[in-house]
Design an enzyme around this catalytic site. Sequence first.
Site, PDB file in Angstrom:
ATOM      1  N   LEU A  68      -3.884   3.735  11.499  1.00  0.00           N
ATOM      2  CA  LEU A  68      -4.864   4.570  10.819  1.00  0.00           C
ATOM      3  C   LEU A  68      -5.578   3.756   9.758  1.00  0.00           C
ATOM      4  CD1 LEU A  68      -5.504   7.663  11.281  1.00  0.00           C
ATOM      5  CD2 LEU A  68      -4.987   7.779   8.827  1.00  0.00           C
ATOM      6  N   ASP A  69      -6.785   3.338  10.121  1.00  0.00           N
ATOM      7  CA  ASP A  69      -7.603   2.538   9.210  1.00  0.00           C
ATOM      8  C   ASP A  69      -8.454   3.449   8.339  1.00  0.00           C
ATOM      9  OD1 ASP A  69     -10.690   1.040   9.283  1.00  0.00           O
ATOM     10  OD2 ASP A  69      -8.978   0.068   8.321  1.00  0.00           O
ATOM     11  N   GLU A  79      -7.021  -5.995  12.169  1.00  0.00           N
ATOM     12  CA  GLU A  79      -8.312  -5.512  11.659  1.00  0.00           C
ATOM     13  C   GLU A  79      -9.407  -6.553  11.956  1.00  0.00           C
ATOM     14  OE1 GLU A  79      -7.183  -2.524   7.939  1.00  0.00           O
ATOM     15  OE2 GLU A  79      -7.165  -4.691   7.540  1.00  0.00           O
ATOM     16  N   ASP A  94      -3.629  -1.263  13.866  1.00  0.00           N
ATOM     17  CA  ASP A  94      -3.660  -0.539  12.594  1.00  0.00           C
ATOM     18  C   ASP A  94      -3.759   0.914  13.002  1.00  0.00           C
ATOM     19  OD1 ASP A  94      -5.893  -0.499   9.649  1.00  0.00           O
ATOM     20  OD2 ASP A  94      -4.157   0.727  10.234  1.00  0.00           O
ATOM     21  N   ASP A 130       0.864  -1.188   0.000  1.00  0.00           N
ATOM     22  CA  ASP A 130       0.000   0.000   0.000  1.00  0.00           C
ATOM     23  C   ASP A 130       0.895   1.231   0.000  1.00  0.00           C
ATOM     24  OD1 ASP A 130      -2.253  -1.392   2.529  1.00  0.00           O
ATOM     25  OD2 ASP A 130      -2.170  -1.671   0.354  1.00  0.00           O
ATOM     26  N   GLU A 150       0.391  -2.475  11.094  1.00  0.00           N
ATOM     27  CA  GLU A 150       0.207  -2.554   9.648  1.00  0.00           C
ATOM     28  C   GLU A 150       1.375  -1.878   8.938  1.00  0.00           C
ATOM     29  OE1 GLU A 150      -2.606  -0.431   6.378  1.00  0.00           O
ATOM     30  OE2 GLU A 150      -3.667  -1.467   7.971  1.00  0.00           O
ATOM     31  N   GLU A 151       1.988  -0.895   9.620  1.00  0.00           N
ATOM     32  CA  GLU A 151       3.057  -0.109   8.997  1.00  0.00           C
ATOM     33  C   GLU A 151       4.458  -0.612   9.356  1.00  0.00           C
ATOM     34  OE1 GLU A 151      -0.134   1.833   7.400  1.00  0.00           O
ATOM     35  OE2 GLU A 151       1.962   1.660   6.742  1.00  0.00           O
ATOM     36  N   ASP A 183      -0.533   7.900   8.042  1.00  0.00           N
ATOM     37  CA  ASP A 183      -0.237   6.513   8.454  1.00  0.00           C
ATOM     38  C   ASP A 183       1.071   6.516   9.246  1.00  0.00           C
ATOM     39  OD1 ASP A 183      -1.246   5.158   5.225  1.00  0.00           O
ATOM     40  OD2 ASP A 183      -2.351   5.144   7.117  1.00  0.00           O
TER      41      ASP A 183
HETATM   42  P1  FBP Z   1      -6.235   0.599   5.590  1.00  0.00           P
HETATM   43  O1  FBP Z   1      -6.803   1.890   5.201  1.00  0.00           O
HETATM   44  O2  FBP Z   1      -5.783   0.532   6.979  1.00  0.00           O
HETATM   45  O3  FBP Z   1      -5.203   0.107   4.631  1.00  0.00           O
HETATM   46  O4  FBP Z   1      -7.489  -0.460   5.603  1.00  0.00           O
HETATM   47  C1  FBP Z   1      -8.033  -1.050   4.589  1.00  0.00           C
HETATM   48  C2  FBP Z   1      -9.387  -0.439   4.223  1.00  0.00           C
HETATM   49  O5  FBP Z   1      -9.286   0.926   4.037  1.00  0.00           O
HETATM   50  C3  FBP Z   1     -10.511  -0.763   5.205  1.00  0.00           C
HETATM   51  O6  FBP Z   1     -10.627   0.124   6.252  1.00  0.00           O
HETATM   52  C4  FBP Z   1     -11.737  -0.697   4.303  1.00  0.00           C
HETATM   53  O7  FBP Z   1     -12.794  -1.502   4.794  1.00  0.00           O
HETATM   54  C5  FBP Z   1     -11.205  -1.202   2.970  1.00  0.00           C
HETATM   55  O8  FBP Z   1      -9.784  -1.062   3.015  1.00  0.00           O
HETATM   56  C6  FBP Z   1     -11.719  -0.390   1.815  1.00  0.00           C
HETATM   57  O9  FBP Z   1     -11.261  -1.004   0.646  1.00  0.00           O
HETATM   58  P2  FBP Z   1     -11.894  -0.634  -0.773  1.00  0.00           P
HETATM   59  O10 FBP Z   1     -11.495   0.776  -1.058  1.00  0.00           O
HETATM   60  O11 FBP Z   1     -11.271  -1.640  -1.721  1.00  0.00           O
HETATM   61  O12 FBP Z   1     -13.358  -0.799  -0.678  1.00  0.00           O
END
Ligand code: FBP
Length: 317
Positions: free
Chosen positions: A111-112, A266, A109, A59, A88-89, A65
Amino acid sequence: MKTLSHYLLEHLKGYENQRELDLIISDIADLGKKISHEVQRSGLLDLHGAAGGQNVHDDEVQKLDERTNDLAKEILGVNEHIIGLASEEEEDVVDVSDGKKSGYLAAFDPLDGSSNIDTNMPVGTIFSILPSTGDIKNDFLQPSGAQVAAGYILYSSSTVLVFSVGSGVHEFTLDPDSGDFLLTNENITIPENAGYIAYNPYVLPNMPEDRAEAYRQLVLQTGRSMRYVGAMVADVHRTLLKGGFFAYPSVGSKGNYKGKLRLQYEAKPLGWLMEQAGGKTLLDGLAISELEPKELHQKVSVEMGDAGVMKLFEKLL
Ligand code: FBP
């Protein structure tokens, strides 16, 4: 209204690890306050946009983040009871044992919902706390049931901390005036056969057709509206309070379907909360308690929701 520190004193009474959990949850609350401060000012502090590197998931790492990961390491890394961190980082576990032979591990995580940062949409921090007898790397691979605490902080119209220490799910709202987290929702129980269906329709053509049909039928047969924020913390928070279904299935092409969401920081913590609140969680199609973690940054498919909608979903499968 009851403050978090007051609540912990009462709620943790009788817990053998009362002091440890109190200090760990209190530090996570402090981390939440600091990150909330940064998120609210992210546009002013030049914290929007990419930081320039990629993480172990390939990513693109966002500046926020990186900043929130540093804050999490700073605060949790000096907690006297925490001996290991996983993020995650961070490619590898971070040993903060300082010679201590046992204690607790924090997987997080920081920053989700990173894709929401630059547009001021909801984002969050997710955490999972596990006991450890010193084998830090392997002790992160304990099943969901081994968690002694888990939860999240949602940064949205208000900042809320939602967690469980194994006896119910509780919500605290950050009071911007006093700077305290105040109890606003105790023993959250997910409403059944209510709420919204939440998944990104983009997944339908990229997942096994029979499962995609179950996803379509879930909307048609429940007649419920869809909501999707694109930040797991926000979609799960709404589902806990209103009922409904949240999913991110394995996607890809025939014979090569992979989950996107990460198990340790997560799916495992939020899936555990969902079950604590009376809902149900499937990871890689298995009941969350049956899934054996194998890798630190393992990805899984996630399907969770209120007991009623999950019963219908499993019938549709
Ligand atoms: P990170 O932002 O921590 O990488 O998390 C992944 C995420 O953003 C989830 O929070 C979310 O449910 C999903 O990916 C959204 O993915 P997409 O944009 O493919 O729907």
